[in-house]
Design a protein around this motif. Structure first.
Motif, PDB file in Angstrom:
ATOM      1  N   GLY A 160       0.636  -1.398   0.207  1.00  0.00           N
ATOM      2  CA  GLY A 160      -0.123  -0.311  -0.188  1.00  0.00           C
ATOM      3  C   GLY A 160       1.143   0.983   0.337  1.00  0.00           C
ATOM      4  O   GLY A 160       0.647   2.164  -1.070  1.00  0.00           O
ATOM      5  N   HIS A 161       1.952   1.247   0.915  1.00  0.00           N
ATOM      6  CA  HIS A 161       2.981   2.294   1.641  1.00  0.00           C
ATOM      7  C   HIS A 161       3.948   2.029  -0.231  1.00  0.00           C
ATOM      8  O   HIS A 161       4.622   2.868  -0.734  1.00  0.00           O
ATOM      9  CB  HIS A 161       3.618   2.903   2.402  1.00  0.00           C
ATOM     10  CG  HIS A 161       4.832   3.616   1.995  1.00  0.00           C
ATOM     11  ND1 HIS A 161       4.612   4.732   2.090  1.00  0.00           N
ATOM     12  CD2 HIS A 161       6.013   2.945   2.222  1.00  0.00           C
ATOM     13  CE1 HIS A 161       5.613   5.257   1.884  1.00  0.00           C
ATOM     14  NE2 HIS A 161       6.841   4.296   1.793  1.00  0.00           N
ATOM     15  N   ALA A 162       4.438   0.701  -0.552  1.00  0.00           N
ATOM     16  CA  ALA A 162       5.839   0.185  -0.837  1.00  0.00           C
ATOM     17  C   ALA A 162       4.641  -1.389  -1.309  1.00  0.00           C
ATOM     18  O   ALA A 162       4.913  -1.814  -0.011  1.00  0.00           O
ATOM     19  CB  ALA A 162       6.996   0.320  -0.703  1.00  0.00           C
ATOM     20  N   ARG A 163       5.160  -1.701  -2.784  1.00  0.00           N
ATOM     21  CA  ARG A 163       4.754  -3.400  -2.603  1.00  0.00           C
ATOM     22  C   ARG A 163       6.438  -4.429  -1.855  1.00  0.00           C
ATOM     23  O   ARG A 163       5.948  -5.414  -1.854  1.00  0.00           O
ATOM     24  CB  ARG A 163       5.114  -3.681  -4.352  1.00  0.00           C
ATOM     25  CG  ARG A 163       3.578  -3.329  -4.698  1.00  0.00           C
ATOM     26  CD  ARG A 163       3.442  -4.003  -6.307  1.00  0.00           C
ATOM     27  NE  ARG A 163       4.226  -3.097  -6.951  1.00  0.00           N
ATOM     28  CZ  ARG A 163       4.535  -1.695  -8.033  1.00  0.00           C
ATOM     29  NH1 ARG A 163       3.038  -1.301  -7.057  1.00  0.00           N
ATOM     30  NH2 ARG A 163       4.862  -1.855  -8.532  1.00  0.00           N
ATOM     31  N   PRO A 203       5.941   8.646  -3.248  1.00  0.00           N
ATOM     32  CA  PRO A 203       6.382   7.722  -5.256  1.00  0.00           C
ATOM     33  C   PRO A 203       7.364   6.696  -4.595  1.00  0.00           C
ATOM     34  O   PRO A 203       7.631   6.719  -3.532  1.00  0.00           O
ATOM     35  CB  PRO A 203       7.113   8.461  -5.965  1.00  0.00           C
ATOM     36  CG  PRO A 203       7.080  10.136  -5.185  1.00  0.00           C
ATOM     37  CD  PRO A 203       6.980   9.543  -4.117  1.00  0.00           C
ATOM     38  N   VAL A 204       6.880   5.911  -5.657  1.00  0.00           N
ATOM     39  CA  VAL A 204       6.153   5.223  -6.656  1.00  0.00           C
ATOM     40  C   VAL A 204       5.040   4.429  -6.283  1.00  0.00           C
ATOM     41  O   VAL A 204       4.306   3.981  -7.523  1.00  0.00           O
ATOM     42  CB  VAL A 204       6.719   5.309  -7.656  1.00  0.00           C
ATOM     43  CG1 VAL A 204       8.024   6.619  -7.973  1.00  0.00           C
ATOM     44  CG2 VAL A 204       7.912   4.106  -7.687  1.00  0.00           C
ATOM     45  N   GLN A 205       4.483   4.196  -5.252  1.00  0.00           N
ATOM     46  CA  GLN A 205       3.739   2.000  -5.451  1.00  0.00           C
ATOM     47  C   GLN A 205       2.937   2.712  -4.613  1.00  0.00           C
ATOM     48  O   GLN A 205       2.332   1.996  -3.894  1.00  0.00           O
ATOM     49  CB  GLN A 205       5.040   2.038  -4.814  1.00  0.00           C
ATOM     50  CG  GLN A 205       5.865   0.860  -6.152  1.00  0.00           C
ATOM     51  CD  GLN A 205       6.874  -0.538  -4.893  1.00  0.00           C
ATOM     52  OE1 GLN A 205       6.726  -0.912  -4.501  1.00  0.00           O
ATOM     53  NE2 GLN A 205       7.332  -0.992  -5.978  1.00  0.00           N
ATOM     54  N   LEU A 305       6.039  15.289  -1.563  1.00  0.00           N
ATOM     55  CA  LEU A 305       6.493  13.701  -1.943  1.00  0.00           C
ATOM     56  C   LEU A 305       5.331  13.297  -0.986  1.00  0.00           C
ATOM     57  O   LEU A 305       4.465  12.458  -2.434  1.00  0.00           O
ATOM     58  CB  LEU A 305       7.791  13.413  -0.098  1.00  0.00           C
ATOM     59  CG  LEU A 305       9.200  13.234  -0.234  1.00  0.00           C
ATOM     60  CD1 LEU A 305       9.272  12.846   1.021  1.00  0.00           C
ATOM     61  CD2 LEU A 305       9.548  13.140  -1.397  1.00  0.00           C
ATOM     62  N   ASN A 306       3.763  14.359  -0.815  1.00  0.00           N
ATOM     63  CA  ASN A 306       2.920  13.100  -0.981  1.00  0.00           C
ATOM     64  C   ASN A 306       1.950  14.011  -2.198  1.00  0.00           C
ATOM     65  O   ASN A 306       1.601  13.168  -2.801  1.00  0.00           O
ATOM     66  CB  ASN A 306       2.520  13.000   0.503  1.00  0.00           C
ATOM     67  CG  ASN A 306       2.159  13.311   1.680  1.00  0.00           C
ATOM     68  OD1 ASN A 306       2.860  11.670   1.045  1.00  0.00           O
ATOM     69  ND2 ASN A 306       1.434  13.332   2.976  1.00  0.00           N
ATOM     70  N   GLY A 307       1.899  15.577  -2.683  1.00  0.00           N
ATOM     71  CA  GLY A 307       1.628  15.282  -3.444  1.00  0.00           C
ATOM     72  C   GLY A 307       2.360  14.346  -4.534  1.00  0.00           C
ATOM     73  O   GLY A 307       1.619  14.465  -6.100  1.00  0.00           O
ATOM     74  N   GLN A 308       3.796  14.403  -5.019  1.00  0.00           N
ATOM     75  CA  GLN A 308       4.301  13.301  -5.708  1.00  0.00           C
ATOM     76  C   GLN A 308       3.423  12.728  -6.223  1.00  0.00           C
ATOM     77  O   GLN A 308       3.383  11.578  -6.974  1.00  0.00           O
ATOM     78  CB  GLN A 308       5.831  13.252  -5.766  1.00  0.00           C
ATOM     79  CG  GLN A 308       6.591  14.797  -6.323  1.00  0.00           C
ATOM     80  CD  GLN A 308       8.427  14.577  -5.292  1.00  0.00           C
ATOM     81  OE1 GLN A 308       8.634  13.506  -5.162  1.00  0.00           O
ATOM     82  NE2 GLN A 308       8.525  15.836  -5.750  1.00  0.00           N
ATOM     83  N   GLY A 309       3.425  11.551  -4.948  1.00  0.00           N
ATOM     84  CA  GLY A 309       2.851  10.193  -4.803  1.00  0.00           C
ATOM     85  C   GLY A 309       1.594  10.410  -5.329  1.00  0.00           C
ATOM     86  O   GLY A 309       0.910   9.194  -6.089  1.00  0.00           O
ATOM     87  N   LEU A 310       0.594  10.960  -5.031  1.00  0.00           N
ATOM     88  CA  LEU A 310      -0.073  10.313  -5.244  1.00  0.00           C
ATOM     89  C   LEU A 310      -0.706  11.587  -6.994  1.00  0.00           C
ATOM     90  O   LEU A 310      -0.892  10.802  -8.058  1.00  0.00           O
ATOM     91  CB  LEU A 310      -1.755  12.359  -4.705  1.00  0.00           C
ATOM     92  CG  LEU A 310      -1.131  12.147  -3.984  1.00  0.00           C
ATOM     93  CD1 LEU A 310      -2.527  13.352  -2.013  1.00  0.00           C
ATOM     94  CD2 LEU A 310      -2.899  10.808  -2.980  1.00  0.00           C
ATOM     95  N   ARG A 311      -0.326  12.012  -7.561  1.00  0.00           N
ATOM     96  CA  ARG A 311       0.695  12.105  -8.988  1.00  0.00           C
ATOM     97  C   ARG A 311       0.465  11.595 -10.396  1.00  0.00           C
ATOM     98  O   ARG A 311      -0.001  10.577 -10.464  1.00  0.00           O
ATOM     99  CB  ARG A 311       1.654  13.332  -9.494  1.00  0.00           C
ATOM    100  CG  ARG A 311       1.546  13.350 -11.024  1.00  0.00           C
ATOM    101  CD  ARG A 311       2.275  14.215 -11.272  1.00  0.00           C
ATOM    102  NE  ARG A 311       4.023  14.082 -10.296  1.00  0.00           N
ATOM    103  CZ  ARG A 311       4.717  13.110 -10.976  1.00  0.00           C
ATOM    104  NH1 ARG A 311       4.442  12.127 -11.885  1.00  0.00           N
ATOM    105  NH2 ARG A 311       6.010  12.639 -10.451  1.00  0.00           N
ATOM    106  N   VAL A 312       1.682  10.316  -9.484  1.00  0.00           N
ATOM    107  CA  VAL A 312       2.102   9.246 -10.051  1.00  0.00           C
ATOM    108  C   VAL A 312       1.003   8.193  -9.676  1.00  0.00           C
ATOM    109  O   VAL A 312       1.400   7.394 -10.634  1.00  0.00           O
ATOM    110  CB  VAL A 312       3.128   8.259  -9.057  1.00  0.00           C
ATOM    111  CG1 VAL A 312       3.400   7.101  -9.426  1.00  0.00           C
ATOM    112  CG2 VAL A 312       4.412   9.210  -9.667  1.00  0.00           C
TER     113      VAL A 312
END
Length: 320
Positions: A160-163, A203-205, A305-312
Motif C-alpha cells: 500500500g505504501h510500497a510493494r 512515490p512510486v508505489q 512527497l505526498n503530492g508526487q506520490g498522488l500524481r504517480v
C-alpha cells in the motif's frame, strides 16, 4: 521532556533517533530477546555510528546482534543496512522478497535518489549505500516467524505504501513495528486531543486500497502499541487507525478533485498546494497551535512527497 536521541521503552525496546535531517523525523529500534538483539529499520548510513555507539556504551558485543530488519527499502529505513552489516559479523539481513535485490545491488536505489536530489544532497543526507553480500540475506514471506532468543517475531506483508513492505508483530510487547504502513505521527504535532496521524503517499508505489487492507490487518491483531519509524511509540492504536483510514480516503478524494481542476503539467504543484491546505486544516481542527511557518518547516517535505506520490498514483491508474 527534552529531546533524547536514545530512549528506552518498555519490553526491552530502545528507540534510536536516526539523525536524518532534524530531530524526531525518523527512528529505528534495538530490541532484545534473551542474549540476542535485532535492529529494526536503520536510518541512513550516517546513522550507523549512532547505533554502534549505543552497542558499545551498553557493553553489547556486536556478535550478539542477530538480525538487521528494514521494513522496506526506502532509504530513510534501509540506507544504513549495508554499513551495519559490515560492522555486525554475525547478523543476517531479513528483508521482504521484493526488496532483497535492492540491498544486494543498491545501484538502482542510489540512481533514483541521485536523480531526484542530486549528488550534493545525496551525500549530505544519505552519505552512501553499501551493498550486502547475497549469502547474508534472508527473505521472509508473509506469515513467517523467527525467534530472537526467546522472543517471537511475526512478519506480515503490508503493501500500500510500497510493494516491498512488511511489518513486524512482536508478541512480547503486543506491538507492531510499522515502518510507513501506519502513517506518520510526529511528536511535535501532539495536542490535548492526542497524536496527529496521517498517511504517507511517497512515490512510486502508493495504492490506497491495499494500504487500507494492510491497516485493517494490523488492527485486527489488536495490538496495544505501534512503533513508528516516523515517529516513535504510539499507544491505543485502534482509534488512531480509524483516523488514518479516514485520512487515506481524504487523500484519495483530494487527488481526484484536483485532477479534474488542473492541466496535467500543473497537477503535481496543485496536489502539493491542496495537500498543504488539507493537512493544515486538519491540524487546526485537532487543536494544533503552531504557526503556518513552523508547520511548513515540519511538513514541507512530506507535503511535496505526498503530492508526487498522488500524481504517480493518478497516472498509473489512468494507464491501467
Amino acid at each position: 521532556m527534552p529531546f533524547q536521541t536514545i530512549e528506552d521503552l518498555d519490553h526491552q525496546i530502545t528507540r534510536i533517533d536516526t539523525g536524518m535531517m532534524w530531530d524526531e523525523l525518523a527512528a529505528c529500534y534495538l530490541i532484545r530477546g534473551a542474549d540476542q538483539y535485532a535492529i529494526i529499520d536503520t536510518g541512513t548510513n550516517r546513522t550507523v555510528p549512532v547505533i554502534l555507539g549505543l552497542l558499545e556504551e551498553r557493553g553489547i558485543p556486536r556478535s550478539q546482534v542477530r538480525y538487521v530488519i528494514p521494513t522496506h527499502v526506502h532509504l530513510d529505513h534501509a540506507g544504513g543496512v549495508g554499513g551495519l552489516m559490515q560492522a555486525l559479523p554475525e547478523a543476517t539481513l531479513l528483508i521482504h522478497p521484493r526488496g532483497a535485490r535492492h540491498m544486494i545491488d543498491p545501484s538502482r536505489l542510489k540512481a533514483g535518489v541521485l536523480a531526484v536530489y542530486g549528488e550534493k544532497t545525496f551525500a549530505e543526507v544519505y552519505e552512501d549505500i553499501i551493498p550486502v553480500p547475497g549469502e547474508r540475506v534472508r527473505t521472509l514471506d508473509d506469515g513467517a516467524e523467527i525467534l530472537l532468543g526467546d522472543r517471537r517475531l511475526l512478519f506480515l506483508d503490508t503493501p500500500g505504501h510500497a510493494r516491498h513492505h512488511f511489518c513486524i508483530y512482536d508478541a512480547a510487547s503486543n506491538g507492531i513495528f510499522t515502518g510507513d504502513t501506519f502513517g506518520l505521527c510526529y511528536p511535535s504535532l501532539m495536542t490535548e486531543n492526542g497524536p496527529f496521524i496521517f498517511p504517507t503517499t511517497t512515490p512510486v508505489q502508493f495504492d490506497p486500497e491495499p494500504l487500507k487492507q494492510s491497516i485493517h490487518r494490523l488492527l485486527a491483531l489488536e495490538p496495544e502499541r505501534m512503533y513508528l519509524t516516523h515517529y516513535g511509540l504510539v499507544e491505543n492504536p485502534q482509534p488512531l487507525g480509524e483516523r488514518l483510514l479516514a485520512m487515506v480516503d481524504g487523500f484519495v478524494a483530494l487527488a481526484e478533485r484536483v485532477e479534474k481542476q488542473v492541466e496535467p503539467d500543473q497537477l503535481e504543484s496543485a496536489l502539493a498546494s491542496a495537500m498543504k491546505d488539507f493537512l493544515f486544516r486538519k491540524l487546526r481542527e485537532h487543536g494544533c497551535s503552531l504557526d503556518d511557518d513552523r508547520l511548513m518547516a515540519l511538513l514541507g517535505m512530506d507535503i511535496r512527497l505526498n503530492g508526487q506520490g498522488l500524481r504517480v498514483w493518478l497516472q498509473q491508474r489512468q494507464a491501467a
